[in-house]
Write an enzyme that holds these catalytic residues in place. Sequence first.
Site, short mmCIF file in Angstrom:
data_model
loop_
_atom_site.label_atom_id
_atom_site.label_comp_id
_atom_site.label_asym_id
_atom_site.label_seq_id
_atom_site.Cartn_x
_atom_site.Cartn_y
_atom_site.Cartn_z
CE LYS A 140 46.21 39.77 11.56
NZ LYS A 140 46.56 38.87 10.43
CG HIS A 280 -2.49 44.25 18.08
ND1 HIS A 280 -3.06 43.33 18.90
CD2 HIS A 280 -2.02 45.22 18.91
CE1 HIS A 280 -2.94 43.71 20.18
NE2 HIS A 280 -2.31 44.86 20.18
#
Length: 528
Positions: A140, A280
Amino acid sequence: MATHTPIRRALISLSDKEGLEPLARALAAHGAELVSTGGTAKAMRDMGLEVKDVADLTGFPEMMDGRVKTLHPKVHGGILARRDKEEHLGAMDAHDIGPIDMVVINLYPFEKTVASGADRETIIENIDIGGPAMVRSAAKNHASVAVVTDPADYDAVIGELSGHGGLTQEFRTMLAHKAYALTASYDAAISSWFAFADLGQAYPETRSIAMTKADELRYGENPHQKAALYIPQAVRPGLAGAEQVQGKALSYNNLNDADAAYELIAEFRDGPPACVIVKHANPCGVAQADDLLTAWTDALQCDSVSAFGGIVAVNRPLDEATARAITDIFTEVVVAPDADDAAKAVFAKKKNLRLLLTGDLPDPARPGQMFKPIAGGLLIQDRDNGMISKDDLKVVTKRQPSEQELKDCLFAWTVAKHVKSNAIVYAKDGATAGIGAGQMNRRDSARIAAIKAREAAETHGFDDPRTIGSAVASDAFFPFADGLISAAEAGATAVIQPGGSIRDAEVIAAADEAGLAMVFTGMRHFRH
């Protein structure tokens, strides 16, 4: 020019002390006071470094079996104080709080403790409290404080200290991002353990998922889409961890198709040599045989047109003869548990072909969950690990299937599990004869599979399509008799399907009229 802020005091507390010595020495050499706890402090003193105990900093000893040692204003005040606010600086002076410019932390090894099979009490004690609190505080306040949580960053920190005497704001921001990612993934692991292992909840009210980027891919489904590969924090065996021996970088489609091939070949891991060809994300040829080369040849003969530019997976280490046969056609990716040197040498002549070695194949019956994004949400379901054997089958026709028909039924059923719905698979003598995938109705899938079988017969000079005398699998029930009739017209003599349609009687009657043997599985394998 970027400003490099010096490190005057560093608090170091590590569970994993690998890489500690060069980092600690670099900090000390650049004038940083070292503050530490327990084992980390002892390790640095053994290196001949001067270290201040956190207990001396706070005026309180470690207590409660080490649960409380850094949770103190003189620690968190020194980390969180904003250096640009007079009020914060005044509070530090008033309470004799010294600034802490760097926090070097790695957390209690919670996931390793769980993986070791430790008892519940030991697992609970390996939930770190003080470490995440310091990490979050430092992240922070990254405007003034550097937080180092990844040993992979130690060398970069040392380099910045050696080259510039301190760290830039940009570097501290990057470290802060990694710090919050760490605490998020750490809490996700703890939350998952409580939900799944401790409480036995497969689908908890809140689900946290932590992943680590393994690779940035060439592109997504299309070149204008970006993509990356992420893996769980707890690494498990699978395609994502395979060794890429050679070839171009993998794309999203390469990995998606390779995973489809990998999951299907795993179904045959304990059987005879087998080969899967995928295009595919759908199999276009699957076969088992006495040797890998024959399995490849039989799989290719199912649909050699679709196999061009496909993905190949095998369940045995690759040999030279099979490698030569595979490289006779254009192939994107080959997946195998291993490959001998001669096979690798064959592949090396095809510099763009990717060879992935997985080391093993997973258990197809293993538990797990599958994820699929939808607009505004995420669908999660159990993976389809449903398995059946001959004993699970219910014969519903007048004619009983032969032993070979039963084998072909089960083989076709296994392949159909991995074909996009609606799925129809013809199989004969341990090889696919025709595959129909992804159609909006089952009849069309049956027709397409038969057409492919006829084309294969013409291509390879067979007297008849291999659907003659085959078994046919349907991933879901036949809602009408027309799909089954299409299969019979293609030459199938045995049928395997889930059953459960309101028109089962009509479908069974059609099978009897055609002289087919049909078995019900009672299990569906939709794959959308």
